[in-house]
Design an enzyme around this catalytic site. Structure first.
Site, PDB file in Angstrom:
ATOM      1  N   GLU A 207       0.861  -1.183   0.000  1.00  0.00           N
ATOM      2  CA  GLU A 207       0.000   0.000   0.000  1.00  0.00           C
ATOM      3  C   GLU A 207       0.901   1.238   0.000  1.00  0.00           C
ATOM      4  O   GLU A 207       1.222   1.772   1.061  1.00  0.00           O
ATOM      5  CB  GLU A 207      -0.897  -0.031   1.252  1.00  0.00           C
ATOM      6  CG  GLU A 207      -1.744  -1.286   1.317  1.00  0.00           C
ATOM      7  CD  GLU A 207      -2.493  -1.518   2.631  1.00  0.00           C
ATOM      8  OE1 GLU A 207      -3.499  -2.221   2.588  1.00  0.00           O
ATOM      9  OE2 GLU A 207      -2.072  -1.002   3.679  1.00  0.00           O
TER      10      GLU A 207
ATOM     11  N   ASP B 103      -0.128  -0.228  10.525  1.00  0.00           N
ATOM     12  CA  ASP B 103       0.212  -1.493  11.160  1.00  0.00           C
ATOM     13  C   ASP B 103       1.628  -1.946  10.856  1.00  0.00           C
ATOM     14  O   ASP B 103       2.135  -2.878  11.481  1.00  0.00           O
ATOM     15  CB  ASP B 103      -0.793  -2.582  10.736  1.00  0.00           C
ATOM     16  CG  ASP B 103      -1.831  -2.813  11.813  1.00  0.00           C
ATOM     17  OD1 ASP B 103      -1.678  -2.228  12.906  1.00  0.00           O
ATOM     18  OD2 ASP B 103      -2.777  -3.572  11.569  1.00  0.00           O
TER      19      ASP B 103
ATOM     20  N   LYS C  44      -6.585  -5.989  11.098  1.00  0.00           N
ATOM     21  CA  LYS C  44      -7.292  -4.713  10.970  1.00  0.00           C
ATOM     22  C   LYS C  44      -8.226  -4.454  12.157  1.00  0.00           C
ATOM     23  O   LYS C  44      -8.345  -3.310  12.621  1.00  0.00           O
ATOM     24  CB  LYS C  44      -8.106  -4.736   9.678  1.00  0.00           C
ATOM     25  CG  LYS C  44      -8.888  -3.493   9.427  1.00  0.00           C
ATOM     26  CD  LYS C  44      -9.665  -3.629   8.140  1.00  0.00           C
ATOM     27  CE  LYS C  44     -10.732  -2.587   8.061  1.00  0.00           C
ATOM     28  NZ  LYS C  44     -11.637  -2.823   6.928  1.00  0.00           N
TER      29      LYS C  44
ATOM     30  N   ASP D 176     -10.677   2.050   4.325  1.00  0.00           N
ATOM     31  CA  ASP D 176      -9.405   1.394   4.035  1.00  0.00           C
ATOM     32  C   ASP D 176      -8.544   2.397   3.272  1.00  0.00           C
ATOM     33  O   ASP D 176      -9.079   3.293   2.611  1.00  0.00           O
ATOM     34  CB  ASP D 176      -9.631   0.172   3.148  1.00  0.00           C
ATOM     35  CG  ASP D 176     -10.348  -0.933   3.902  1.00  0.00           C
ATOM     36  OD1 ASP D 176     -10.430  -0.838   5.133  1.00  0.00           O
ATOM     37  OD2 ASP D 176     -10.806  -1.875   3.237  1.00  0.00           O
TER      38      ASP D 176
ATOM     39  N   ASP E 235     -15.555  -7.422  10.234  1.00  0.00           N
ATOM     40  CA  ASP E 235     -16.501  -6.332  10.069  1.00  0.00           C
ATOM     41  C   ASP E 235     -17.947  -6.820  10.012  1.00  0.00           C
ATOM     42  O   ASP E 235     -18.822  -6.267  10.669  1.00  0.00           O
ATOM     43  CB  ASP E 235     -16.166  -5.509   8.821  1.00  0.00           C
ATOM     44  CG  ASP E 235     -15.396  -6.329   7.823  1.00  0.00           C
ATOM     45  OD1 ASP E 235     -15.756  -7.516   7.673  1.00  0.00           O
ATOM     46  OD2 ASP E 235     -14.447  -5.825   7.212  1.00  0.00           O
TER      47      ASP E 235
HETATM   48  O1  LIG Z   1      -3.079  -6.395   9.661  1.00  0.00           O
HETATM   49  C1  LIG Z   1      -3.750  -5.658   8.959  1.00  0.00           C
HETATM   50  C2  LIG Z   1      -4.286  -6.065   7.716  1.00  0.00           C
HETATM   51  C3  LIG Z   1      -5.027  -5.155   6.973  1.00  0.00           C
HETATM   52  N1  LIG Z   1      -5.227  -3.883   7.410  1.00  0.00           N
HETATM   53  C4  LIG Z   1      -5.995  -2.929   6.588  1.00  0.00           C
HETATM   54  O2  LIG Z   1      -7.230  -3.468   6.235  1.00  0.00           O
HETATM   55  C5  LIG Z   1      -7.695  -2.850   5.060  1.00  0.00           C
HETATM   56  C6  LIG Z   1      -8.310  -3.871   4.128  1.00  0.00           C
HETATM   57  O3  LIG Z   1      -7.322  -4.695   3.564  1.00  0.00           O
HETATM   58  P1  LIG Z   1      -7.289  -5.079   2.023  1.00  0.00           P
HETATM   59  O4  LIG Z   1      -6.076  -5.857   1.760  1.00  0.00           O
HETATM   60  O5  LIG Z   1      -7.526  -3.857   1.213  1.00  0.00           O
HETATM   61  O6  LIG Z   1      -8.483  -6.081   1.947  1.00  0.00           O
HETATM   62  P2  LIG Z   1      -9.768  -6.058   1.005  1.00  0.00           P
HETATM   63  O7  LIG Z   1      -9.957  -7.445   0.527  1.00  0.00           O
HETATM   64  O8  LIG Z   1      -9.747  -5.009   0.001  1.00  0.00           O
HETATM   65  O9  LIG Z   1     -10.812  -5.742   2.143  1.00  0.00           O
HETATM   66  C7  LIG Z   1     -12.155  -6.047   2.153  1.00  0.00           C
HETATM   67  O10 LIG Z   1     -12.386  -7.139   3.026  1.00  0.00           O
HETATM   68  C8  LIG Z   1     -11.959  -6.935   4.377  1.00  0.00           C
HETATM   69  C9  LIG Z   1     -12.397  -8.118   5.175  1.00  0.00           C
HETATM   70  O11 LIG Z   1     -11.807  -9.265   4.691  1.00  0.00           O
HETATM   71  C10 LIG Z   1     -12.568  -5.681   4.965  1.00  0.00           C
HETATM   72  O12 LIG Z   1     -12.014  -5.461   6.236  1.00  0.00           O
HETATM   73  C11 LIG Z   1     -12.298  -4.517   4.067  1.00  0.00           C
HETATM   74  O13 LIG Z   1     -12.884  -3.351   4.571  1.00  0.00           O
HETATM   75  C12 LIG Z   1     -12.834  -4.811   2.681  1.00  0.00           C
HETATM   76  O14 LIG Z   1     -12.589  -3.723   1.820  1.00  0.00           O
HETATM   77  C13 LIG Z   1      -6.511  -2.123   4.440  1.00  0.00           C
HETATM   78  O15 LIG Z   1      -6.661  -0.739   4.626  1.00  0.00           O
HETATM   79  C14 LIG Z   1      -5.346  -2.643   5.254  1.00  0.00           C
HETATM   80  O16 LIG Z   1      -4.338  -1.690   5.379  1.00  0.00           O
HETATM   81  C15 LIG Z   1      -4.702  -3.484   8.624  1.00  0.00           C
HETATM   82  O17 LIG Z   1      -4.856  -2.330   9.018  1.00  0.00           O
HETATM   83  N2  LIG Z   1      -3.978  -4.375   9.365  1.00  0.00           N
HETATM   84 MN   LIG Z   2      -9.031  -3.177  -0.168  1.00  0.00          MN
END
Ligand SMILES: O=c1ccn([C@@H]2O[C@H](COP(=O)(O)OP(=O)(O)O[C@H]3O[C@H](CO)[C@@H](O)[C@H](O)[C@H]3O)[C@@H](O)[C@H]2O)c(=O)[nH]1
Ligand SMILES: [Mn+2]
Length: 688
Positions: free
Chosen positions: A130, A159, A300, A324, A462
């Protein structure tokens, strides 16, 4: 679609405050449209029952090797499941509601001083996956909301505890002094500078070319500086801003082993914190919670809970919004829109959260991967809303802090919208307090992650958190404005998409198999329709085996001269044909009505099949492995940096298989089998 208009709220006065006009309206499809849908659903159901009847009454005799009998029983089981699952999906079609807000009335009913302050949380986890520029563009987009800056507080949780992200945020805090007044003066949209300069090539109305180019140059300079620092991995000797914060990083500091950091980069309470026009700036805070290799951090969910605590000492706003880092705000009015729901005197009392849809800007027209976004956003979610319980997605959601922190809804509870943190003015002291709240051990022996904040222990923290909030008596609302509230990125290669769905499917299955399943947890607390609505995704995984069976066994049997379907001349052929034609036509009509093209619908159908026999299947297998203790769950970040060549292929509509995956082996096998079946049928037809 014809809509029945139904305004909530009332003009009657109540309690201390004069009750104003309703701040939002709820619209439902016309009765005729709903009746037509329900009648057609009833006929399909009749067809499904006839299919079951046919299977049950025509069971082949058990003689010989009994292959046909076993195959037949398998078909019956698969069809029983499909029928049951189809009934579940009716819930997400039954009673959609559409919301409309009246921001002008909000302005009339509440002075700016009476509006609540809002805490906005942005999460990031890895400066490589990211990139800091992506993160700060999202941060800037929410800092520039059309809302009183004194009442906006933006928190970035990192994180990875990366000094590079921190550096980028420092740069953003300086750039904001130019960007925010520019956005507000010229009503710029979207307010993520990256998205704005990528989309807009000429100055906005009223802005001279000089001012525009200066702004653009400022942005470019910042981008160059941030990218060069990120590429070199070294912070320049005298970073222009906040040298104080950098001293917290030392040689022993790693992303998985470091103390907590809380750094207020812009203190909105300080007179000094003004933009170039002398207007106040929103508060901006950087947070990296403590990480130790042996301590659980809960991904997260852990970082959101840490943010809830840090923000409670700095701003303690009654409303919390989280995004996010890959989802920027695309609509500067989203805060005011969301407040129309919470602040409605008549209907807002029990609203726990307001969820905006996820929209993706990198999905192209006639997308080969058939992202079912339109149908989900225009139909499924409005129906969950109709049952009083849109789910929480984890991003683009406004929460009532109290509801998120575990309060049970009661009619007596009255929110104090203007409350603020009883804070000290000393930023150092606040940071110190904040740091002590985000240590590894802080949550030990507390209810954080269980009944307070975001739930732990599930990849879909979530969704389960949203369900818990609803079970405490709060309602949730879905709001899908014309100008999309948030835009993000989604994977655009088959391999990545299937992995993403696998993660979601596993999460949903885990919820369904746990005591947090909507039927157990929600029993007597949320409506049956909503329990069914949750279960549509909850049971994604279960579809894998019947589907795999359906796309392999009939073909194999056919190639061996065994038929499992009625002859075309038999009357039993009719329910099979009717269910297939009616269900597909209905889904096509829905897709077209929601704004998809026929090609997109077709692509989505193909992807449904692919997902069912790959992602869902492997998710089921992995879930059982986990239950047996063979593997552990984690959180693999989705890829946000696109491979340019792959992107070109995606735009041309070419499927990208990318790396080797077991999923592709399954796909190829099934495809070859069905090819053989097709060839065989063609030969028979030719022979006839
Ligand atoms: O240890 C962690 C792992 C992830 N994140 C944050 O979580 C968000 C979501 O991660 P991402 O890799 O973008 O996952 P997505 O598959 O796009 O996420 C979808 O699916 C997730 C659940 O699996 C939800 O939490 C998200 O809101 C939703 O957009 C990002 O901002 C990450 O930076 C953290 O802060 N800490
Ligand atoms: Mn995402």
């Amino acid at each position: 679609m014809d809509l029945i208009f139904n305004v909530g709220g009332s003009m009657a006065g109540s309690g201390g405050r004069q009750r104003g006009p309703p701040l939002f309206a709820t619209e439902k499809p016309g009765r005729m449209a709903m009746a037509a849908y329900r009648v057609s659903a009833a006929t399909v159901f009749a067809g499904v029952v006839l299919i079951w009847l046919y299977r049950a009454t025509h069971l082949p005799p058990g003689g010989g090797n009994g292959v046909r009998r076993w195959a037949w029983l398998g078909m019956l089981t698969a069809e029983l499941w499909f029928g049951f699952y189809w009934v579940l999906t009716l819930s997400v079609r039954w009673c959609p509601v559409y919301r409309r807000t009246f921001k002008d009335r909000l302005a009339q009913s509440y002075s700016e001083d009476e509006l609540p302050s809002v805490d906005i949380f942005v999460c990031t986890a890895d400066p490589t996956a990211e990139p800091p520029m992506l993160v700060i563009s999202t941060v800037l987009s929410v800092m520039a909301y059309d809302y009183l800056p004194e009442k906006l507080n933006i928190y970035l949780s990192d994180d990875a505890g990366s000094v590079l992200t921190f550096y980028a945020l420092c740069e953003a805090s300086e750039f904001a002094k130019h960007w925010i007044p520019f956005c507000k003066k010229y009503k710029v949209e979207p307010r993520s500078p990256a998205a704005y300069f990528a989309k807009v090539a000429s100055p906005p109305d009223g802005c001279g070319p000089k001012e525009w180019f200066t702004m653009k140059e400022l942005y470019k300079d910042m981008t160059d500086r941030v990218n060069s620092v990120v590429n070199s991995g070294r912070i320049p000797e005298v970073p222009r801003c906040h040298s104080r914060g950098f001293s917290q990083w030392n040689e022993n500091f790693t992303s998985s082993d470091h103390p907590s950091i809380v750094q207020i980069l812009i203190d909105g309470n300080k007179q000094k914190a003004v933009d170039i026009d002398g207007n106040a700036l929103p508060t901006l805070v950087y947070m990296a919670r403590e990480k130790r290799p042996r301590e659980q951090h809960h991904f997260k969910a852990g970082s959101l809970n840490a943010l809830i605590r840090v923000s409670s000492v700095i701003s303690n706003s009654p409303i919390i919004m989280n995004v996010d880092c890959d989802m920027y705000s695309n609509n500067s009015e989203s805060v005011r829109d969301a407040l129309c729901f919470f602040l409605d005197e008549e209907q807002g009392q029990d609203i726990g959260f307001v969820q905006y849809p996820q929209n993706f800007e990198n999905v192209v027209q006639n997308d080969i991967y058939g992202h079912p976004i339109n149908v989900v956003n225009e139909l499924d979610h409005p129906c969950l809303d109709g049952w009083g319980g849109m789910c929480y997605y984890g991003t683009g959601c406004f929460h009532r802090r109290e509801a998120l922190c575990g309060r049970i809804y009661s009619q007596e509870y009255k929110e104090d919208w203007t409350r603020v943190a009883g804070r000290t003015e000393d930023a150092n002291e606040l940071e110190e307090m904040g740091r002590s709240l985000v240590t590894c051990t802080y949550e030990h022996n507390t209810i954080w992650g269980i009944d307070k904040g975001v739930r732990y222990g599930c990849p879909l923290e979530d969704v389960i958190t949203g369900l818990q909030i609803q079970c405490r008596g709060w309602r949730s609302v879905y709001y899908n404005p014309e100008r999309k509230g948030f835009l993000g990125m989604t994977p655009t290669s088959l391999g990545q998409i299937l992995v993403l769905y696998k993660r979601w499917t596993e999460g949903f299955l885990q919820i369904s198999l746990s005591r947090y399943s909507p039927f157990l947890l929600g029993h007597g607390k949320i409506k049956l329709g909503l329990q069914m609505g949750y279960s549509v995704c909850g049971f994604w995984a279960v579809n894998s085996f019947p589907t795999l069976y359906y796309v392999t066994i009939p073909s194999i049997c056919f190639l061996n001269g065994i038929s499992l379907f009625p002859e075309k001349t038999s009357p039993w052929f009719i329910p099979f044909a009717y269910v297939m034609v009616a269900a597909y036509s209905c889904s096509l009509a829905e897709s077209l009505q929601c704004g998809d093209s026929a090609v997109e619908w077709w692509n989505a159908q193909r992807m449904w099949l692919i997902r069912r026999i790959t992602s869902y299947l492997l998710a089921t297998i992995d879930t059982f492995r986990r239950i047996l203790g063979i593997s552990e769950s984690g959180f693999n970040l989705t890829v946000k940096v696109a491979d340019l060549q792959a992107l070109e292929r995606y735009k041309k509509g070419m499927m990208e298989f990318g790396s080797f995956s077991a999923m592709f082996v399954i796909l190829t096998t099934v495809a070859l089998l069905n090819l053989a079946y097709r060839l065989c049928i063609t030969q028979i037809n030719l022979a006839i």
